[in-house]
Design an enzyme around this catalytic site. Structure first.
Site, short mmCIF file in Angstrom:
data_model
loop_
_atom_site.label_atom_id
_atom_site.label_comp_id
_atom_site.label_asym_id
_atom_site.label_seq_id
_atom_site.Cartn_x
_atom_site.Cartn_y
_atom_site.Cartn_z
N CYS A 58 0.84 -1.20 0.00
CA CYS A 58 0.00 0.00 0.00
C CYS A 58 0.87 1.25 0.00
O CYS A 58 1.95 1.28 0.58
CB CYS A 58 -0.89 -0.04 1.24
SG CYS A 58 -1.85 1.43 1.51
N TYR B 179 -2.24 31.57 5.27
CA TYR B 179 -2.55 30.20 4.85
C TYR B 179 -3.46 29.56 5.91
O TYR B 179 -3.15 28.50 6.45
CB TYR B 179 -1.29 29.34 4.68
CG TYR B 179 -0.20 29.94 3.81
CD1 TYR B 179 -0.16 29.68 2.44
CD2 TYR B 179 0.79 30.74 4.36
CE1 TYR B 179 0.85 30.21 1.65
CE2 TYR B 179 1.81 31.27 3.58
CZ TYR B 179 1.82 31.01 2.22
OH TYR B 179 2.83 31.52 1.46
N CYS C 58 -8.13 -0.22 7.36
CA CYS C 58 -6.83 0.46 7.42
C CYS C 58 -6.50 0.76 8.89
O CYS C 58 -7.33 1.32 9.61
CB CYS C 58 -6.91 1.76 6.62
SG CYS C 58 -5.52 2.85 6.93
N ASP D 234 1.37 28.92 7.92
CA ASP D 234 1.23 27.45 7.85
C ASP D 234 1.05 27.09 6.37
O ASP D 234 -0.02 26.68 5.94
CB ASP D 234 0.01 27.02 8.69
CG ASP D 234 -0.16 25.51 8.74
OD1 ASP D 234 0.70 24.79 8.21
OD2 ASP D 234 -1.16 25.05 9.32
N CYS E 71 1.43 3.84 4.05
CA CYS E 71 2.46 3.80 5.10
C CYS E 71 3.80 3.47 4.46
O CYS E 71 3.88 2.60 3.60
CB CYS E 71 2.16 2.70 6.11
SG CYS E 71 0.68 2.97 7.08
N CYS F 105 4.99 21.56 7.01
CA CYS F 105 4.92 20.10 6.82
C CYS F 105 6.09 19.63 5.95
O CYS F 105 6.12 18.49 5.52
CB CYS F 105 3.58 19.71 6.22
SG CYS F 105 3.21 20.62 4.72
N GLN G 60 -7.56 19.32 9.59
CA GLN G 60 -6.40 18.49 9.93
C GLN G 60 -6.84 17.05 10.19
O GLN G 60 -7.87 16.83 10.85
CB GLN G 60 -5.72 19.06 11.18
CG GLN G 60 -5.15 20.45 10.98
CD GLN G 60 -3.79 20.44 10.31
OE1 GLN G 60 -3.23 19.39 10.01
NE2 GLN G 60 -3.26 21.62 10.04
C1 LIG Z 1 -1.12 23.31 5.43
S1 LIG Z 1 -2.67 24.05 5.09
C2 LIG Z 1 -2.91 24.95 6.57
C3 LIG Z 1 -4.33 25.17 6.97
C4 LIG Z 1 -4.62 25.67 8.38
N1 LIG Z 1 -3.60 26.53 8.92
C5 LIG Z 1 -4.91 24.53 9.33
O1 LIG Z 1 -4.15 24.29 10.25
O2 LIG Z 1 -5.94 23.87 9.15
C6 LIG Z 1 -2.19 25.27 3.91
C7 LIG Z 1 -3.34 26.13 3.42
O3 LIG Z 1 -2.80 27.13 2.55
C8 LIG Z 1 -3.72 27.38 1.49
N2 LIG Z 1 -2.94 28.07 0.43
C9 LIG Z 1 -2.16 27.52 -0.52
N3 LIG Z 1 -1.52 28.49 -1.22
C10 LIG Z 1 -1.90 29.68 -0.68
C11 LIG Z 1 -1.55 31.03 -0.94
N4 LIG Z 1 -0.70 31.35 -1.92
N5 LIG Z 1 -2.12 31.98 -0.19
C12 LIG Z 1 -3.00 31.66 0.81
N6 LIG Z 1 -3.36 30.39 1.11
C13 LIG Z 1 -2.81 29.41 0.38
C14 LIG Z 1 -4.27 26.01 1.19
O4 LIG Z 1 -5.50 26.11 0.53
C15 LIG Z 1 -4.40 25.41 2.59
O5 LIG Z 1 -5.66 25.67 3.15
#
Ligand SMILES: C[S@@+](CC[C@H](N)C(=O)[O-])C[C@H]1O[C@@H](n2cnc3c(N)ncnc32)[C@H](O)[C@@H]1O
Length: 471
Positions: free
Chosen positions: A77, A327, A175, A397, A80, A424, A298
């Site tokens: 799979c 973000y 799973c 983020d 993992c 991440c 999340q």
């Molecule tokens: C890792 S997620 C973080 C979401 C949130 N902080 C959380 O903990 O649930 C990254 C987010 O950035 C958004 N994103 C991607 N590119 C972006 C950009 N250029 N400007 C603003 N948001 C963006 C994605 O749609 C996504 O929701």
């Protein structure tokens, strides 16, 4: 080594994708499913000049860190990568990977990292942690009874996960990363399909109805959402499906999402409620979130709480601060911080997520959070240059590719006292931290948080402090 040649290899290291690394007469081999410390027999599959990829044929002497996989499909799979490595060693591996990137790409010294890096926060129970699963629906590939050289597919639909790097479905309704109720839902959907002769989608022909089954489970609320992704305008005989699914305790939302595109994108653009409501509710700490089939949320709620509590600690809020959460997704961090800040401003590119963020602020009675739709690298410069926006704390983020350079420049120009960077991907994190630390900030603390046990991924949260106070 020649292609298909086998060799005995001692595994001395592990690569970023969790593969074992060993050498044969100086020639480096990457061997999927081999564990550091193993002695294995491996067959060369693809040879390059200085290195090659080999298949694990046999574990001759197992490493002391090798554990039996909990899932019989762990090797096949794609979900993992390191289930056969003890959880303790998984954490060590992830910590090492973060540290190496901060050193190599970020330019941080060993002494600095010894001072600021906290040990990775792992899980007490590293299985059954995912609140969301998307199972593809299809058929098992079988040999054609009328022609042994030809493949056809089974009559009955199956669901499970894609085998690593393919779209072949490995039938599995259980799973080990998901919640046990997934199995009840999948069996109910398969029963409905079989009894009503409803066909699974076939990627090759573009025919068949059911493409994916999305299941979400609220760890706190115990509410369950099922959304079937379908290749057509309506879910046939939906009352039969509802009849099966409502037998499951906690069933709250049954929906379908139409997706007739011939692409790898799983969900359609909209969804329709067949039974119950179009969302489930869940909590992170004492903040309530409404989650629809299309919302980002999340996947590991236990570790998300750990991560957000660190974000709150690193933000160092006293109630007087203007905080920008860039973000922001559905505003999860923004709302978590709002009660301790003067104002919180969230920025997110996906309009639907901002709708969810505004709704989540409303259902929690939070009035000091404001949300903007747009690219963080466009909204923040515009708010700063044209509306004189202020920031005492900035939280970012971003997705794996990290922050845009224009955004980093604006953050530096705005001179917030503190920056909290949630990432991440430790490689892009290290790249961005280098820029911030060359422009008036210092890395005060860094904590990896294991959001994804059994995989090679983890989150990292960093606290940065402003050091050039004179402007
Ligand atoms: C890792 S997620 C973080 C979401 C949130 N902080 C959380 O903990 O649930 C990254 C987010 O950035 C958004 N994103 C991607 N590119 C972006 C950009 N250029 N400007 C603003 N948001 C963006 C994605 O749609 C996504 O929701």
């Amino acid at each position: 080594m020649e292609k298909n040649e086998t060799a005995v290899v001692t595994i001395e290291d592990m690569g970023v994708n969790g593969e074992g690394i060993g050498k044969v007469d100086g020639y480096t081999l990457f061997i999927k499913d081999a564990i550091i410390g193993d002695v294995v027999e491996a067959k060369l599959i693809k040879g390059k000049k200085n290195y090659g990829y080999a298949r694990l044929m046999k574990v001759i002497t197992p490493s002391q860190d090798r554990v039996p996989a909990k899932c019989e499909y762990a090797r096949k799979c794609g979900g993992c990568q390191i289930q056969e490595l003890s959880y303790e060693k998984q954490l060590e591996f992830k910590n090492g990977k973060v540290r190496e990137n901060l050193q190599r790409i970020g330019g941080f010294s060993n002494e600095k990292l010894d001072a600021v890096m906290k040990p990775i926060i792992g899980m007490d129970e590293p299985f059954s942690y995912r609140n969301k699963a998307q199972f593809p629906v299809g058929y098992r590939k079988v040999v054609d009874p009328s022609n042994p050289n030809k493949k056809t597919h089974s009559a009955e639909p199956i669901t499970g996960f894609y085998a690593s790097r393919t779209h072949d479905i490995i039938a599995n309704t259980d799973c080990v990363l998901g919640v046990p109720v997934n199995e009840d839902v999948l069996n109910a959907v398969l029963k409905y399909m079989k009894e009503n002769k409803i066909k699974a989608y076939d990627e090759l022909t573009g025919k068949g109805l059911i493409r994916h089954i999305l299941i979400r489970y609220g760890f706190t609320s115990k509410e369950i959402m099922v959304c079937l992704v379908i290749n057509g305008p309506e879910l046939l005989k939906s009352e039969q499906l509802v009849e099966e699914l409502v037998k499951i305790e906690g069933m709250t939302s049954i929906t379908f999402s139409k997706n007739t595109r011939r692409s790898n994108v799983i969900m359609g653009d909209t969804y329709h409620t067949v039974w119950g409501q179009g969302y489930i509710t869940d909590y992170i700490g004492d903040i309530k979130y409404q989650i629809s089939p299309l919302s980002f949320y999340q996947v590991n709620p236990v570790q998300t709480k750990v991560l957000y509590e660190k974000a709150l600690e690193y933000a160092g809020l006293t109630g007087k601060e203007n905080v920008w959460d860039l973000y922001c997704g559905i505003g999860t961090i923004s709302l978590f911080l709002a009660k301790n800040a003067k104002n919180v401003y969230g920025v997110e590119i996906v309009p639907q997520a901002i709708e969810d963020a505004k709704n989540n602020a409303k259902i929690n009675g939070i009035k000091n959070a404001q949300f903007f739709v747009g690219k963080a690298e466009e909204v923040l410069p515009c708010e700063y240059e044209e509306h004189d926006a202020k920031a005492d704390v900035i939280v970012v983020d971003p997705p794996r590719k990290g922050c845009d350079a224009t955004l980093l420049n604006t953050m530096i120009a705005m001179q917030p006292e503190r920056i909290v960077y949630v990432s991440c991907d430790s490689a892009t994190l290290a790249r961005d931290l280098k820029i911030l630390c060359e422009n008036g900030y210092e890395l005060a603390e860094c904590t990896p948080v294991d959001q994804f046990p059994m995989t090679v991924h983890c989150e990292i949260i960093c606290a940065l402090r402003r050091i050039n106070t004179g402007k």
